[in-house]
Design a protein around this motif. Structure first.
Motif, mmCIF file in Angstrom:
data_model
loop_
_atom_site.group_PDB
_atom_site.id
_atom_site.type_symbol
_atom_site.label_atom_id
_atom_site.label_comp_id
_atom_site.label_asym_id
_atom_site.label_seq_id
_atom_site.Cartn_x
_atom_site.Cartn_y
_atom_site.Cartn_z
ATOM 1 N N ALA A 84 0.821 -1.206 0.000
ATOM 2 C CA ALA A 84 0.000 0.000 0.000
ATOM 3 C C ALA A 84 0.853 1.253 0.000
ATOM 4 O O ALA A 84 0.515 2.246 -0.645
ATOM 5 C CB ALA A 84 -0.933 -0.013 1.209
ATOM 6 N N VAL A 85 1.977 1.212 0.716
ATOM 7 C CA VAL A 85 2.867 2.380 0.756
ATOM 8 C C VAL A 85 3.458 2.650 -0.626
ATOM 9 O O VAL A 85 3.485 3.796 -1.092
ATOM 10 C CB VAL A 85 3.990 2.162 1.787
ATOM 11 C CG1 VAL A 85 5.008 3.296 1.717
ATOM 12 C CG2 VAL A 85 3.417 2.061 3.193
ATOM 13 N N VAL A 86 3.924 1.593 -1.294
ATOM 14 C CA VAL A 86 4.502 1.770 -2.623
ATOM 15 C C VAL A 86 3.440 2.266 -3.605
ATOM 16 O O VAL A 86 3.707 3.141 -4.441
ATOM 17 C CB VAL A 86 5.125 0.451 -3.123
ATOM 18 C CG1 VAL A 86 5.619 0.596 -4.553
ATOM 19 C CG2 VAL A 86 6.275 0.035 -2.211
ATOM 20 N N LEU A 87 2.227 1.722 -3.489
ATOM 21 C CA LEU A 87 1.155 2.183 -4.368
ATOM 22 C C LEU A 87 0.851 3.658 -4.126
ATOM 23 O O LEU A 87 0.625 4.426 -5.075
ATOM 24 C CB LEU A 87 -0.106 1.338 -4.141
ATOM 25 C CG LEU A 87 -1.296 1.657 -5.051
ATOM 26 C CD1 LEU A 87 -0.934 1.451 -6.510
ATOM 27 C CD2 LEU A 87 -2.491 0.794 -4.687
ATOM 28 N N MET A 88 0.873 4.068 -2.857
ATOM 29 C CA MET A 88 0.656 5.475 -2.557
ATOM 30 C C MET A 88 1.775 6.338 -3.140
ATOM 31 O O MET A 88 1.530 7.438 -3.648
ATOM 32 C CB MET A 88 0.578 5.689 -1.045
ATOM 33 C CG MET A 88 0.223 7.113 -0.649
ATOM 34 S SD MET A 88 0.299 7.387 1.133
ATOM 35 C CE MET A 88 2.074 7.278 1.403
ATOM 36 N N ARG A 89 3.016 5.841 -3.086
ATOM 37 C CA ARG A 89 4.132 6.579 -3.673
ATOM 38 C C ARG A 89 3.982 6.693 -5.186
ATOM 39 O O ARG A 89 4.380 7.698 -5.783
ATOM 40 C CB ARG A 89 5.451 5.898 -3.342
ATOM 41 C CG ARG A 89 5.801 5.807 -1.883
ATOM 42 C CD ARG A 89 5.844 7.130 -1.182
ATOM 43 N NE ARG A 89 6.752 8.082 -1.788
ATOM 44 C CZ ARG A 89 7.015 9.287 -1.287
ATOM 45 N NH1 ARG A 89 6.429 9.664 -0.170
ATOM 46 N NH2 ARG A 89 7.838 10.102 -1.903
ATOM 47 N N VAL A 90 3.393 5.676 -5.811
ATOM 48 C CA VAL A 90 3.136 5.763 -7.257
ATOM 49 C C VAL A 90 2.155 6.888 -7.545
ATOM 50 O O VAL A 90 2.332 7.660 -8.493
ATOM 51 C CB VAL A 90 2.600 4.416 -7.789
ATOM 52 C CG1 VAL A 90 2.158 4.558 -9.246
ATOM 53 C CG2 VAL A 90 3.656 3.329 -7.672
#
Length: 625
Positions: A84-90
């Protein structure tokens, strides 16, 4: 497309967006739908269901938007993990790029384009009926010095995107390492999948695995689990699950009402029996068949030349993973095992020849799907071009003369039709990916996501742009030497649809985003070379040539610097983590459970028939990962 058609499309989409936001804001507060909109909170006991009527429940509110944006990375990491964190960074990365491009495009490039005289004279009084071409670089005079503003924008945009890519790659890499250090021991960190197991005379695959790893990895080897042929058993379990769902649905509709059917062929012949009793008896028989099949497989089941081999430490597993095990490189092939619940067990029921044929079939199917999708793409482009549509379908000329109808057809309908067709692509790609030999569900998601990505690039970008004039210039498309020139003319002018891909990758999908962005940058550079050449500014065209070279060099640096962290953890991290676990009393219990962690779930006991009465089960069940 004209400006008024674009504004009509924006208005329709904005209205639909407001409607959906309003409905979501109201429905999420209703007790009847809380299991749909907040199932996780219900499962964790954090949502209080209040059935008492409250007028506030019927009024839309925007507080949930503010709370969603205020969620910190730490909260997201603790509740949803690194994915979820990486998706938010995307999302953040995309918004930063869009903001920069939007500011430069709206306040610098758009006025420069509109003030050009290449296409027509300026007439501000008739702006709504102007074609969008006047806002593109096509309207800038050939050889004009204003084209250097576009040239500077290309360099500035490339520099900003590369800086943001480097920043995000570095940031996410550090997050990935931190997440590894703070995580509990996971079975897949200690386990490898070994394939190509040679069968020695008088020994089973299981005996061969134990003998090999006891001899060559004696200090690190813990246990192994050989895979067995369970395709027949999986079919029985699937039938039992489907019958169980049918029985639950039948009882949930009206438990007191008796339902009858005939127990003969297709329910047309035989004696009348109670439908619930009939299905319960059939489910019991299926479960008995499953138990007998499980017993037979456990005793004398056919083994597959593949096994999950577990080690006592992460470092021991890493050594076995990265070292060639045999003189023959086609034997004892090792790869990182997925998480136990992520294993795609049907894969192991296929032979090598079946997997090879499946991959060939998938390749052909993807190619055919891409070609067939040209039909709706060409049709959509025809809708976006009113003169072409009138020429192709002259009987619609009267209807198309109505201003609002023409604006809806050219501005909104093409996007809607294309979206509807595209909704079918991800499920099809997932089905194709599931039959090409992937060993995990996450690998299937990644493979399907890549297929959708390239499908979008080639069919929505290239085909959408090139087919804009397919009604009258199809022959020129077939000549490769004219494609860059065609793209250079068409891209600034009909409008591109941008689709954001969303799929689970276990926290490893950032390199896909990075590579996609690099590809887009290089494509932009190629288009810039073609555009400046067509606009009679050869110097600018020549000065754009170093851009793709510099971008590829930057990409290679990122691959050397950051990509290894996303493929495997370094020895430094593994050894530190293993040393920490030496002082952890829970490691003994973890290693004991690791022995059976990769047991085929189809060999686990199942009992549906005794649970039919309790058919009102919660939507979500909390489980420990």
């Amino acid at each position: 497309m004209i400006v008024s058609a674009l504004l009509t499309s924006v208005g329709i989409n904005l209205g639909i967006c407001i409607l959906f936001f309003t409905l979501y804001s109201i429905l999420r507060k209703q007790p009847e739908t809380v299991h749909v909109y907040s199932p996780r909170l219900v499962a964790e006991g954090k949502s209080q269901l209040r059935n008492r009527f409250n007028l506030e429940r019927l009024l839309p509110s925007a507080g949930w938007v503010r709370r969603a944006w205020q969620t910190s990375e730490e909260d997201l990491l603790s509740t949803s993990g690194l994915d979820a964190v990486v998706l938010m960074r995307v999302f953040i990365f995309s918004l930063r790029i869009f903001s920069f491009a939007g500011i430069v495009g709206i306040f610098i490039l758009l006025p420069v384009n509109y003030l050009g005289n290449q296409l027509s004279l300026i007439d501000f009084s008739d702006l709504p009926n102007k074609s969008l071409d006047i806002f593109s670089i096509s309207n800038v005079d050939n050889g004009s010095k204003r084209l250097w503003i576009h040239f500077s924008a290309v360099y500035a945009f490339s520099g900003v995107v590369c800086y943001l890519l480097y920043y995000e790659y570095k940031y996410i890499s550090s997050k990935r390492i931190s997440y590894f250090y703070s995580s509990k021991p996971q079975p897949h960190q200690f386990t490898l999948l070994v394939r190509g197991i040679p069968l020695s005379a008088g020994n089973s695959f299981s005996e061969s695995v134990k003998s090999f790893f006891t001899e060559y990895h004696s200090s690190a080897y813990l246990s192994h689990m050989v895979v067995r042929q369970t395709n027949k058993l999986q079919k029985l379990i699937w039938d039992a699950k489907m019958l169980y769902k049918t029985l639950v649905n039948l009882k949930s509709k009206n438990p007191t009402q008796k339902k009858f059917t005939r127990d003969g062929f297709l329910g047309l012949f035989g004696r009348n029996v109670d439908l619930v009793d009939h299905y319960e008896k059939k489910l019991e028989d299926l479960e008995e068949n499953v138990r007998m099949e499980q017993l037979g497989l456990s005793l004398t089941g056919e083994e597959v030349p593949a096994a999950f081999v577990s080690f006592k430490s992460r470092y021991g597993a890493a050594i076995a993973l990265h070292i060639q095990q045999s003189i023959n490189p086609t034997e004892w092939i090792t790869e990182q095992a997925p998480e136990p619940h992520d294993v795609f067990w049907p894969f192991f029921s296929a032979s090598f020849m079946q997997r090879w044929v499946s991959r060939l079939v998938v390749f052909v199917a993807c190619f055919v799907l891409t070609v067939l999708f040209l039909i709706p793409v060409v049709f959509v482009q025809g809708l976006a071009n009113l003169p072409q549509l009138e020429a192709f379908l002259p009987f619609l000329k009267g209807i198309l003369s109505i201003t609002f109808v023409s604006q809806v057809i050219t501005g909104y309908l093409p996007s809607l039709i294309l979206q509807l067709f595209l909704k079918m692509v991800p499920p099809i790609m997932k089905i194709l990916s599931s039959i090409q030999g992937s060993i995990s569900n996450s690998e299937i998601e990644i493979s399907a996501g890549k297929k959708v990505l390239w499908f979008t690039v080639w069919n929505i970008f290239f085909a959408n742009v090139l087919s804009g004039s397919a009604f009258y210039q199809f022959s020129i498309i077939l000549e490769p030497k004219f494609i860059p020139q065609k793209l250079a003319v068409a891209v600034p002018a009909q409008l591109l649809n941008v689709y954001e891909l969303k799929f689970e990758t276990g926290g490893k999908f950032w390199p896909i985003v990075h590579n996609s962005t690099i590809f887009s940058l290089i494509l932009m550079h190629i288009l810039a070379v073609g555009i400046f050449g067509l606009k009679k500014l050869p110097l600018a065209s020549s000065l754009c040539i170093p851009l793709p070279v510099l971008t590829l060099l930057f990409n290679e640096y990122c691959r050397k610097r950051f990509l290894p962290i996303f493929t495997a953890y370094p020895a430094e991290c593994l050894i530190k983590k293993d040393r920490e676990d030496q002082n952890n009393a829970a490691m003994t219990d973890f290693l004991d459970k690791l022995v059976t962690a990769y047991r085929d779930p189809s060999l686990m006991p199942m009992q549906h028939s005794s649970d039919v009465e309790g058919y009102n089960t919660p939507l979500l069940h909390s489980r420990e990962v």
